[in-house]
Design a protein around this motif. Sequence first.
Motif, PDB file in Angstrom:
ATOM      1  N   GLU A   1       2.777  31.149  12.322  1.00  0.00           N
ATOM      2  CA  GLU A   1       2.606  30.950  10.893  1.00  0.00           C
ATOM      3  C   GLU A   1       3.608  29.909  10.399  1.00  0.00           C
ATOM      4  N   ALA A   2       3.200  29.138   9.427  1.00  0.00           N
ATOM      5  CA  ALA A   2       4.103  28.210   8.741  1.00  0.00           C
ATOM      6  C   ALA A   2       3.761  28.262   7.259  1.00  0.00           C
ATOM      7  N   GLY A   3       4.788  28.184   6.428  1.00  0.00           N
ATOM      8  CA  GLY A   3       4.528  28.273   4.999  1.00  0.00           C
ATOM      9  C   GLY A   3       5.765  28.019   4.166  1.00  0.00           C
TER      10      GLY A   3
ATOM     11  N   ALA B   1      15.137  33.402  -1.082  1.00  0.00           N
ATOM     12  CA  ALA B   1      14.378  32.451  -0.256  1.00  0.00           C
ATOM     13  C   ALA B   1      13.812  31.364  -1.168  1.00  0.00           C
ATOM     14  N   ASP B   2      13.907  30.128  -0.726  1.00  0.00           N
ATOM     15  CA  ASP B   2      13.331  29.008  -1.472  1.00  0.00           C
ATOM     16  C   ASP B   2      13.181  27.837  -0.512  1.00  0.00           C
ATOM     17  N   GLY B   3      12.096  27.869   0.263  1.00  0.00           N
ATOM     18  CA  GLY B   3      11.883  26.785   1.192  1.00  0.00           C
ATOM     19  C   GLY B   3      10.863  27.094   2.263  1.00  0.00           C
ATOM     20  N   PRO B   4      10.593  26.109   3.112  1.00  0.00           N
ATOM     21  CA  PRO B   4       9.618  26.294   4.182  1.00  0.00           C
ATOM     22  C   PRO B   4      10.158  27.247   5.264  1.00  0.00           C
ATOM     23  N   TYR B   5       9.233  27.802   6.023  1.00  0.00           N
ATOM     24  CA  TYR B   5       9.600  28.706   7.123  1.00  0.00           C
ATOM     25  C   TYR B   5       8.593  28.575   8.259  1.00  0.00           C
ATOM     26  N   VAL B   6       8.988  29.069   9.415  1.00  0.00           N
ATOM     27  CA  VAL B   6       8.091  29.260  10.553  1.00  0.00           C
ATOM     28  C   VAL B   6       8.192  30.727  10.934  1.00  0.00           C
TER      29      VAL B   6
END
Length: 180
Positions: free
Chosen positions: A149-151, A169-174
């Motif tokens: 997953e990516a988001g 949390a404030d940003g992209p993740y994998v």
Amino acid sequence: MKNVAVLGLASLLLVSAGAQAINLHGQIGKDYTNLGFGMGTETSGIAVSGNWAHSEDDGDIAGLGLGYNLPLGPFLATVGGKGIYLNPDVGSKGYAIAVGGGLQWHIASGFSLFGEYYYSPDSLSSGVKEYQEANAGARYTIMRPLTVEAGYRYINLTGKEGRRDNAIADGPYVGVSAGF
């Protein structure tokens, strides 16, 4: 009579949950980590979810959610709520009762897009002025049970009485998940 109603509701949840798949997931973003589980989140009907998010700079949250999934053509819509324990680095520990929902779109076999949003105003929270949580991204199932997953994740605790906000949390993740 009240005990019978509570026992009946608990039995309904357990029977419904027994037929549902369990999903465990972990996500890593810049300066935050999110771990969670879901039961019944990929099928119509009752869904239960939970998560713990941690930020080195802003604190932690832990949540438990209950929702109802509705199939809408190629989409799966969720409406529900979450009870969240708040532990910001700056400010008071507290809670939030958030309402919201999400939408999943299964585009092709093994590939889907998703988004969700939950909100708690001052009147349904303590220690913070408001709670907001949003998440959007894409999932690809490599082979059952493994999904990547990516988001983008946003979790914010708006400060109360002049205190600063805590963006857990404030940003992209994998991320990766396993469904059973």
